[in-house]
Design a protein around this motif. Structure first.
Motif, short mmCIF file in Angstrom:
data_model
loop_
_atom_site.label_atom_id
_atom_site.label_comp_id
_atom_site.label_asym_id
_atom_site.label_seq_id
_atom_site.Cartn_x
_atom_site.Cartn_y
_atom_site.Cartn_z
N ASN A 1 0.86 -1.05 0.06
CA ASN A 1 -0.02 0.06 0.06
C ASN A 1 0.89 1.40 -0.06
O ASN A 1 1.57 1.58 0.82
N ASP B 1 0.13 4.18 0.11
CA ASP B 1 -0.15 5.40 1.08
C ASP B 1 0.34 5.06 2.35
O ASP B 1 0.59 6.20 3.12
N ALA B 2 0.72 3.76 2.79
CA ALA B 2 1.19 3.70 3.89
C ALA B 2 2.72 3.51 4.06
O ALA B 2 3.45 3.91 5.10
N LYS C 1 -4.70 1.51 9.03
CA LYS C 1 -4.00 1.29 7.48
C LYS C 1 -3.15 0.06 7.10
O LYS C 1 -2.20 -0.20 8.02
#
Length: 233
Positions: free
Chosen positions: A147, A149-150, A214
């Motif tokens: 991911n 975003d993480a 997340k």
């Protein structure tokens, strides 16, 4: 126990475990308090507390505020898993480690991958595939989605000198993980990568790691049927 041994946390924990195993402290029994034990063992109360806490986490003691500490009636043993660095895992077994990067690109994850990671919808992620080898033989096929975003800093990583497994273990600490172990059969691609026959038995580990709220990564790790995983209780 000698005076010196009494002050060792490990020795104190081992002595407590012995008393429980040999029924000196019977199941359900209330054991002496921390102050009494610290005097007996000749150590700080904090050392006794640490030993009791570890035994409680292992399921052999039950601690309740104001009610004291009792030996569990039905002790549960706890298996602890760590997220391994595959290179170290292979080298610890005496093997020579290598890895081959098979692919490394940003692409849209399937709805199934998004669901597995707890995401509401599919999105662009880093998709990395590599093969870990021990003494030149296939050890683990790693198929990983990350991911971005993480872990935005992984986007430009080439993985020329470090595997994605080792990069994430050292660069992206997690707070929670879900791990599934199961048997399976190799599909055509997996069989070709691992050097086995299609539909041969394989050992599969699937893992999702998270930071608060997340997901970090979902990885599917596939091993030849000869693979063995060992843990300790």
């Amino acid at each position: 126990m000698t005076a010196r041994a009494r002050k060792s946390f490990h020795a104190i924990k081992a002595e407590m475990a012995r008393r429980i195993a040999e029924r000196v402290w019977a199941p359900g029994a209330l054991i002496p308090g921390e102050e009494v034990l610290s005097v007996e063992f000749g150590c700080a109360r904090a050392t006794v507390n640490r030993a009791l806490q570890e035994l409680a986490r292992g399921g052999v003691l039950v601690r309740k505020r104001k009610a004291g500490t009792r030996v569990a009636l039905h002790p549960m043993r706890e298996a602890r898993f760590v997220i391994p660095i595959v290179r170290q895992e292979i080298e610890t077994k005496g093997g020579t480690y290598q890895f081959k990067l098979l692919s490394n690109q940003v692409e849209k994850a399937s709805p199934a991958i998004a669901q597995r990671m707890g995401l509401a919808k599919a999105k662009d992620m880093l998709h990395v595939r590599c093969l870990h080898l021990s003494d030149g033989r296939p050890y683990q096929y790693e198929d990983r989605w990350v991911n971005l975003d993480a872990v935005p800093s992984i986007r430009g990583e080439t993985f020329e000198t470090i595997s994605p497994n080792e990069w994430l273990v050292t660069h992206s600490p997690f707070s929670q993980a879900e791990i599934v172990f199961h048997a399976g059969t190799a599909d055509m691609e997996e069989a070709d990568i691992l050097g086995v026959a299609e539909r041969d038995a394989v050992f599969i580990v699937e893992r999702v790691t998270f930071v608060p709220q997340k997901p970090i990564t979902f990885v599917r790790m596939i091993h030849p049927a000869s693979h063995r995983m060992v843990t300790q209780l």
